[in-house]
Design a protein around this motif. Sequence first.
Motif, mmCIF file in Angstrom:
data_model
loop_
_atom_site.group_PDB
_atom_site.id
_atom_site.type_symbol
_atom_site.label_atom_id
_atom_site.label_comp_id
_atom_site.label_asym_id
_atom_site.label_seq_id
_atom_site.Cartn_x
_atom_site.Cartn_y
_atom_site.Cartn_z
ATOM 1 N N ASP A 166 92.138 15.868 64.154
ATOM 2 C CA ASP A 166 91.958 15.154 65.869
ATOM 3 C C ASP A 166 93.365 15.638 66.529
ATOM 4 O OD1 ASP A 166 89.948 14.034 64.630
ATOM 5 O OD2 ASP A 166 90.771 11.975 64.491
ATOM 6 N N ALA A 167 94.552 15.772 66.262
ATOM 7 C CA ALA A 167 95.455 15.807 66.958
ATOM 8 C C ALA A 167 95.279 17.436 67.507
ATOM 9 C CB ALA A 167 96.857 15.830 66.100
ATOM 10 N N THR A 168 94.735 18.302 66.837
ATOM 11 C CA THR A 168 94.448 19.565 67.213
ATOM 12 C C THR A 168 93.355 19.577 68.124
ATOM 13 O OG1 THR A 168 94.951 20.701 65.115
ATOM 14 C CG2 THR A 168 93.494 21.829 66.519
ATOM 15 N N TYR A 169 92.465 18.842 67.863
ATOM 16 C CA TYR A 169 91.463 18.647 69.226
ATOM 17 C C TYR A 169 92.192 18.283 70.507
ATOM 18 C CZ TYR A 169 87.344 17.043 72.136
ATOM 19 O OH TYR A 169 86.512 17.027 73.130
ATOM 20 N N SER A 174 93.756 20.851 76.555
ATOM 21 C CA SER A 174 94.704 21.219 77.529
ATOM 22 C C SER A 174 94.852 22.799 77.703
ATOM 23 C CB SER A 174 96.207 20.733 77.383
ATOM 24 O OG SER A 174 96.662 21.083 76.312
ATOM 25 N N VAL A 175 94.044 23.568 76.639
ATOM 26 C CA VAL A 175 94.398 25.147 76.806
ATOM 27 C C VAL A 175 93.210 25.454 77.844
ATOM 28 C CG1 VAL A 175 93.764 27.165 75.522
ATOM 29 C CG2 VAL A 175 95.348 25.247 74.477
ATOM 30 N N ARG A 176 93.418 26.547 78.459
ATOM 31 C CA ARG A 176 92.350 27.221 79.316
ATOM 32 C C ARG A 176 91.276 27.745 78.612
ATOM 33 N NH1 ARG A 176 91.610 27.662 84.466
ATOM 34 N NH2 ARG A 176 90.522 29.251 85.390
ATOM 35 N N PHE A 177 90.196 27.630 79.007
ATOM 36 C CA PHE A 177 89.089 28.227 78.317
ATOM 37 C C PHE A 177 88.420 29.282 79.148
ATOM 38 C CE2 PHE A 177 89.352 24.644 75.660
ATOM 39 C CZ PHE A 177 88.463 24.616 74.671
ATOM 40 N N LEU A 364 87.032 9.036 59.472
ATOM 41 C CA LEU A 364 88.191 9.587 59.339
ATOM 42 C C LEU A 364 88.641 10.580 60.642
ATOM 43 C CD1 LEU A 364 88.345 10.638 55.413
ATOM 44 C CD2 LEU A 364 88.682 8.567 56.721
ATOM 45 N N ASN A 365 87.807 10.807 61.444
ATOM 46 C CA ASN A 365 88.153 11.428 62.746
ATOM 47 C C ASN A 365 87.766 10.551 63.774
ATOM 48 O OD1 ASN A 365 86.731 13.999 61.098
ATOM 49 N ND2 ASN A 365 88.513 14.268 61.970
ATOM 50 N N THR A 366 88.795 10.211 64.768
ATOM 51 C CA THR A 366 88.487 9.247 65.733
ATOM 52 C C THR A 366 88.870 9.644 67.105
ATOM 53 O OG1 THR A 366 90.863 8.848 65.602
ATOM 54 C CG2 THR A 366 89.554 7.482 64.125
ATOM 55 N N THR A 367 88.502 10.891 67.500
ATOM 56 C CA THR A 367 88.480 11.396 68.818
ATOM 57 C C THR A 367 87.163 10.918 69.393
ATOM 58 O OG1 THR A 367 87.800 13.835 67.947
ATOM 59 C CG2 THR A 367 90.224 13.352 68.341
ATOM 60 N N PRO A 368 87.304 11.099 70.717
ATOM 61 C CA PRO A 368 86.230 10.461 71.566
ATOM 62 C C PRO A 368 85.018 11.453 71.395
ATOM 63 C CG PRO A 368 88.000 10.417 72.814
ATOM 64 C CD PRO A 368 88.565 11.264 71.677
ATOM 65 N N HIS A 369 83.661 11.121 71.334
ATOM 66 C CA HIS A 369 82.570 11.925 71.273
ATOM 67 C C HIS A 369 81.876 12.040 72.459
ATOM 68 C CE1 HIS A 369 81.409 9.941 67.203
ATOM 69 N NE2 HIS A 369 82.527 10.635 67.109
ATOM 70 N N ALA A 370 82.431 11.546 73.653
ATOM 71 C CA ALA A 370 82.102 12.186 74.927
ATOM 72 C C ALA A 370 82.530 13.456 75.321
ATOM 73 C CB ALA A 370 82.794 11.141 76.067
ATOM 74 N N MET A 371 81.608 14.247 75.929
ATOM 75 C CA MET A 371 81.602 15.484 76.092
ATOM 76 C C MET A 371 82.933 15.716 77.326
ATOM 77 S SD MET A 371 78.883 18.477 77.347
ATOM 78 C CE MET A 371 78.154 17.428 78.579
ATOM 79 N N ALA A 372 84.078 16.319 76.781
ATOM 80 C CA ALA A 372 85.220 16.646 77.235
ATOM 81 C C ALA A 372 84.860 17.766 78.237
ATOM 82 C CB ALA A 372 86.232 17.029 76.699
ATOM 83 N N VAL A 373 85.550 17.821 79.441
ATOM 84 C CA VAL A 373 85.324 18.736 80.646
ATOM 85 C C VAL A 373 86.603 19.631 80.535
ATOM 86 C CG1 VAL A 373 84.930 19.277 83.033
ATOM 87 C CG2 VAL A 373 83.637 17.644 81.820
ATOM 88 N N VAL A 374 86.482 20.915 80.474
ATOM 89 C CA VAL A 374 87.766 21.602 80.063
ATOM 90 C C VAL A 374 87.785 22.690 81.256
ATOM 91 C CG1 VAL A 374 88.136 21.352 77.706
ATOM 92 C CG2 VAL A 374 86.792 23.261 78.645
ATOM 93 N N GLU A 375 88.887 23.287 81.359
ATOM 94 C CA GLU A 375 89.060 24.351 82.650
ATOM 95 C C GLU A 375 88.713 25.693 82.119
ATOM 96 O OE1 GLU A 375 92.742 23.859 84.512
ATOM 97 O OE2 GLU A 375 92.371 22.094 85.507
#
Length: 375
Positions: A166-169, A174-177, A364-375
């Motif tokens: 989760d921390a990795t996600y 914040s990484v550029r895609f 055991l994974n708790t990061t949001p399921h909403a689709m994140a928008v990345v750059e």
Amino acid sequence: MTGTTAPEFTGQDYAARMARAARDAAAAGLAGLLVTPGPDLEWLCGYRPTAITERLTLLVLAPDSEPHLLVPVLERPDAEAAPGAGALRLSDWRDGENSYTAAAGLLRHDGRYGVSDSTWSLHLLELQEAVPLTKYRPLTYALPMLRAVKDEHELARLASAGAAADATYGDILSVRFAGRRETEVAADLARLLREHGHSQVDFTVVGSGPNGANPHHEAGERVIVTGDMVVLDFGGLKDGYGSDTTRTVHVGEPTDEEREVHDIVRTAQQAAFEAVRPGVACQEIDRVARAVIRDAGFGEYFIHRTGHGIGVTTHEPPYMVEGEQQPLVPGMCFSIEPGIYLPGRFGVRVEDIVTCTEDAGRRLNTTPHAMAVVE
């Protein structure tokens, strides 16, 4: 680094595992279990040879005798140092001797044995020749529950691995895609998993645009562009136990159709999670997720099972798939990962590791399921 190093399992832990495995073998109508190097051997007695070679290493577990580990003499010191060594009898063989003759003396001449899935065909065929009346069955089928139910210490390790993933996600967002190759983002995932405590990275799937329609796409040289949906599926081992999570992100603002497909997958994942409770058949988890996707008109594009067990390996029984009637038991840990894959266009998958509790499921994974928008 996420979390702290887990305490080591004790000799008593390994003794209890071997004793339970022998009892389970007897209950399944087996004369015993034959375990060669691999995850079963390490889980049962804590021994992991430094190199797996053609030399026979064999743990024999039988309900009417003490555990017995046969090893090449040159590897005996390492075997003696294994944390579970005090709970078993150790013997060795030398180069020039027939190791299968030595092994034959540990087997019942007409016994039916469960054999670890990782056993080389070389060893199994030689054992059959040495003791021709014996019969063998893979542990996946003979004792599928061998490692399926985790104790509190195993659950803690799986939770720690999940938190590290989760921390990795969180960091990868914040990484550029845009403008970078899939392989570059995959390398970032691998680096972050290690930074958060993983000793082993098993996979870093980065499926951008049409590549996301391949569930096991291996990150390639495709350059990610604005407008891409990107499937991120990654995991490995932390303190000897697995992580495996998937989130689907979008580079720039998604279209209405992309949001709709993602929402369907999210709904399917949530419905399957809410179905988790003791006594429910594994196949029911698959059926619930599949029904949501089918009713939305995308059934033909959900092309894999809904989940798999996880523990000292990232894929192990039980499997959330049609035909698997094994009921869920408190302590089981498995993935819930429905997906929709539109060939030539994009794919969506949302995956958490879940454990069955006394009355429900716990993620055991708790990061949001909403689709994140990345750059």
